[in-house]
Write a protein that holds these residues in place. Structure first.
Motif, short mmCIF file in Angstrom:
data_model
loop_
_atom_site.label_atom_id
_atom_site.label_comp_id
_atom_site.label_asym_id
_atom_site.label_seq_id
_atom_site.Cartn_x
_atom_site.Cartn_y
_atom_site.Cartn_z
N ARG A 80 2.08 7.31 1.78
CA ARG A 80 0.77 7.64 2.35
C ARG A 80 0.89 8.55 3.57
N ASN A 103 0.81 -1.22 0.00
CA ASN A 103 0.00 0.00 0.00
C ASN A 103 0.85 1.27 0.00
N LYS A 146 -5.66 5.34 0.68
CA LYS A 146 -5.76 4.04 0.01
C LYS A 146 -6.14 4.25 -1.45
#
Length: 472
Positions: free
Chosen positions: A260, A255, A268
């Motif tokens: 992030r 991810n 996401k």
């Protein structure tokens, strides 16, 4: 008159002999003095560079250095994450199931008994200086260095508003365009420090191991505006491999948690295309910025006439995904995270040659040791590539890289990865043939036609991942 002429003749002969003797002494000193080493480590630098065929990248200084170096077309890190990769390289030791695992590795904790490359050099008369990011932690392996220097983290950003955001968020903004001098950012300050070191070392009677640990193009992609202006974002495209085929095991993807953590990045899902292109643009700008800083150092090395007795090696600690496989950052077993830029300039030997010999980062330690006439300690597992520098053909056609449970055997054109448990039993696998699938989109591991190939590669992987792989 004859007597005066005779005196002048004798005087000129004596003077010439003295000068000839001085010349011989100088030559002898040059030959007997161990070569210096300028060790340039670049964070998150992938081999998307002009001298690797990426002619859209503006990196004239790296291109010039490459033209005087041996260029490794197939160099691979042993761990695709900063701290672990650096500790492995500096000790010449392979990662294992429990050693050199992640970004926060310390050599002193994971392998305290190993004699690191800088420590070996220091023990043998070298002056050793750590500048910037060499290990992940500046105080790691402290006994190996005569001096450790890092720039203040504040100067990751140049603009006060960006600095304020950074103080109040986990990571800050992912990009910054600032119309400021190069020296405002950490790598600009680093270049000035390394230049000062060269000026001091010029008068030293000791050989030096001088490092330049460059921070960019690691996130955030912050660079002076003039380097952003080198690229037109309208020309930037997402990579051809911007896809995640169903045949590729889910373990191969992540991810991109590192990215992030930055502001304005969705938590996401895929990135919006405009944001993806902004990040690629920022990465390119950062590469051009650090190219200029490295160029300043190389110019000073030459100005001081130190270049003729200085080995220069430049490496990126691992690759980096710029949307490849819809991924960002490193932390995975695709070639985009494992393949790395590696060039080495050895005065009198290299002049822009290229080699497709498969090379691992644990091979750097024994190579530099051999080049300066030292024997590597028994803890070093790499193989010197000095024979390749000398024009010989390599007899090694494999490398092994590891990230967490994933272990990759690179064998000729085959890239075979297994995800294994603590007992070394595989629970997922992938196989790519780069002759037909250089983008790694067609996993062959589960196809019946490749069953025997997978069995053979699985056996060879265990033979080559290191004798202590499961126990240390």
């Amino acid at each position: 008159m004859k007597q005066q002429f005779l005196k002048m003749f004798i005087f000129s002969m004596v003077f010439s002999s003295f000068g000839f003797s001085q010349s011989l002494t100088t030559q002898k000193n040059v030959k007997s003095q161990k070569p210096n080493i300028l060790f340039i480590a670049v964070d998150d630098l992938r081999p998307e560079l002009n001298f690797y065929g990426a002619n859209h990248i503006k990196s004239p200084n790296l291109d010039k250095l490459a033209g005087e170096s041996l260029i490794f077309e197939r160099s691979y890190c042993n761990v695709p994450v900063c701290g672990a990769s650096r500790a492995s390289l500096m000790t010449g030791a392979r990662p294992t199931r429990n050693r050199f695992l992640d970004a926060h590795v310390k050599k002193d904790e994971d392998y305290p008994d190993a004699i690191s490359l800088p420590l070996l050099l220091k023990q043998n008369g070298y002056q050793t200086i750590s500048n910037g990011k060499i290990y992940h932690y500046g105080n790691d392996d402290a006994k190996a260095w005569d001096e450790i220097w890092t720039a203040a983290a504040l100067w990751t950003y140049a603009l006060p508003e960006s600095q304020e955001i950074r103080k109040n968020t986990p990571r800050g903004l992912p990009t910054e365009i600032a119309d400021v001098p190069d020296s405002i950012y950490r790598d600009g300050k680093l270049a000035l420090k390394v230049i000062k070191d060269l000026q001091k070392l010029k008068t030293s009677n000791k050989p030096f191991f001088l490092t330049m640990g460059v921070a960019k193009p690691h996130l955030p992609f912050a660079a002076p505006k003039k380097y952003w202006d080198l690229y037109d974002r309208n020309d930037i495209q997402l990579p051809e491999s911007y896809v995640q085929p169903e045949t590729t095991p889910k373990q191969a993807f992540h991810n991109f948690g590192e990215l992030r953590q930055y502001e304005n990045i969705p938590k996401k899902g895929d990135l919006p295309e405009d944001l993806a292109k902004e990040l690629i643009h920022g990465y390119y700008a950062s590469v051009s910025y650090i190219d200029a800083q490295i160029g300043l150092v190389l110019d000073e090395l030459k100005r001081l006439n130190l270049d003729e007795n200085t080995i220069v090696i430049l490496w990126g600690d691992h690759g980096w995904n710029l949307g490849d496989h819809k991924l960002w950052c490193k932390h995975i077993n695709f070639e985009t995270a494992l393949r790395t830029p590696l060039i080495i300039k050895v005065p009198g030997k290299t002049k822009g040659q290229k080699t497709d010999a498969i090379t691992e980062y644990i091979d750097i330690y024994p190579t530099l040791a051999e080049l300066v006439g030292l024997k590597s300690p028994n803890s070093v597992e790499g193989k010197s590539f000095v024979p390749i520098i000398n024009g010989q053909k390599s007899d090694k056609n494999w490398a092994v890289s590891k990230f967490k449970d994933g272990v990759t055997l690179i064998k000729d054109d085959l890239f075979y990865t297994e995800w294994t448990d603590d007992a070394g039993v595989a629970y997922a696998r992938m196989l790519f043939d780069h002759k037909t699938d250089p983008l790694e989109l067609d996993n062959l591991a589960e196809k019946p036609a490749y069953e025997e190939t997978v069995k053979a590669l699985s056996k060879e992987l265990r033979e080559k991942w290191g004798k202590d792989f499961l126990t240390k």
